[in-house]
Design a protein around this motif. Structure first.
Motif, short mmCIF file in Angstrom:
data_model
loop_
_atom_site.label_atom_id
_atom_site.label_comp_id
_atom_site.label_asym_id
_atom_site.label_seq_id
_atom_site.Cartn_x
_atom_site.Cartn_y
_atom_site.Cartn_z
N LYS A 4 5.25 13.51 -0.05
CA LYS A 4 5.46 12.84 0.69
C LYS A 4 5.49 13.23 2.31
O LYS A 4 4.91 12.52 2.97
N ALA A 5 6.19 14.23 2.53
CA ALA A 5 6.19 14.76 3.68
C ALA A 5 4.98 15.22 4.11
O ALA A 5 4.29 14.91 5.50
N ARG A 6 4.02 16.00 3.38
CA ARG A 6 2.70 16.32 3.69
C ARG A 6 1.62 15.15 3.81
O ARG A 6 0.75 15.24 4.72
N ASN A 7 2.09 14.00 3.25
CA ASN A 7 1.16 12.94 3.28
C ASN A 7 1.57 11.69 4.27
O ASN A 7 1.16 10.57 4.33
N ASN A 8 2.88 12.04 4.99
CA ASN A 8 3.38 11.05 6.09
C ASN A 8 3.61 9.75 5.23
O ASN A 8 3.25 8.68 5.61
N ALA A 13 0.95 -1.20 0.00
CA ALA A 13 -0.02 -0.03 0.22
C ALA A 13 0.87 1.13 -0.20
O ALA A 13 0.46 1.93 -0.54
N LEU A 14 1.85 1.32 0.72
CA LEU A 14 2.79 2.28 0.98
C LEU A 14 3.55 2.76 -0.48
O LEU A 14 3.78 3.73 -0.89
N ALA A 15 3.91 1.54 -1.08
CA ALA A 15 4.79 1.56 -2.38
C ALA A 15 3.66 2.14 -3.44
O ALA A 15 4.13 2.84 -4.52
N GLU A 16 2.53 1.70 -3.47
CA GLU A 16 1.31 2.23 -4.32
C GLU A 16 1.12 3.74 -4.18
O GLU A 16 1.28 4.54 -5.27
N ARG A 17 0.97 4.19 -2.81
CA ARG A 17 0.93 5.49 -2.80
C ARG A 17 2.11 6.17 -3.26
O ARG A 17 1.85 7.23 -3.57
N GLU A 18 3.33 6.00 -2.77
CA GLU A 18 4.27 6.55 -3.48
C GLU A 18 4.50 6.74 -5.09
O GLU A 18 4.86 7.76 -5.33
N ALA A 19 3.93 5.48 -5.61
CA ALA A 19 3.98 5.66 -7.21
C ALA A 19 2.93 6.60 -7.56
O ALA A 19 3.28 7.33 -8.48
N GLN A 20 1.85 6.61 -6.70
CA GLN A 20 0.79 7.58 -7.06
C GLN A 20 1.32 9.00 -6.96
O GLN A 20 1.12 9.71 -8.04
#
Length: 94
Positions: free
Chosen positions: A89-93, A15-22
Motif C-alpha cells: 500500500k505504501a509503495r503504491n500510494n 477503484a481504490l477499494a478494488e486496488r486494495e482488495a487486489q
C-alpha cells in the motif's frame, strides 16, 4: 442546541477499494507460498515408510500442502500477509 455530529471521512472510491482488495489477495498468496515452502521443509506431505500412497501420494503431496498453506494464510497465517499488504500500500500510494 443539539450537538453537532462528527463528520464522517469520505468513502474510498471503488477503484481504490478494488486496488486494495487486489493488493490484499497478492499478499495472502505470497504468504501462502511462503507457508507452503516452510511446510515442505518441515516434512509435511512426505511419504511414509509403510502403508503410504506410493508414487501417487508423492505426486500430489505438493498440491495438498499448497491448499493447506492457502487455508492457513486466509485464516490469518503468521501475520506476514498484513505486513506485505501495508508495504505494498505504501509503495503504491494506495
Amino acid at each position: 442546541m443539539p450537538p453537532i455530529p462528527p463528520i464522517a471521512p469520505p468513502a474510498p472510491s471503488p477503484a481504490l477499494a478494488e486496488r486494495e482488495a487486489q493488493l490484499r489477495r497478492l499478499s495472502v498468496d505470497l504468504e501462502a507460498s511462503f507457508l507452503s515452502e516452510m511446510l515442505a521443509q518441515a516434512g509435511l506431505g512426505e511419504s511414509r515408510e509403510s502403508f503410504g500412497g506410493g508414487v501417487g501420494e508423492d505426486g500430489f503431496a505438493s498440491f495438498l500442502r499448497q491448499e493447506q498453506a492457502k487455508a492457513m494464510a486466509r485464516q490469518g497465517g503468521i501475520g506476514l500477509a498484513e505486513h506485505i499488504f501495508e508495504s505494498l500500500k505504501a509503495r503504491n500510494n494506495v
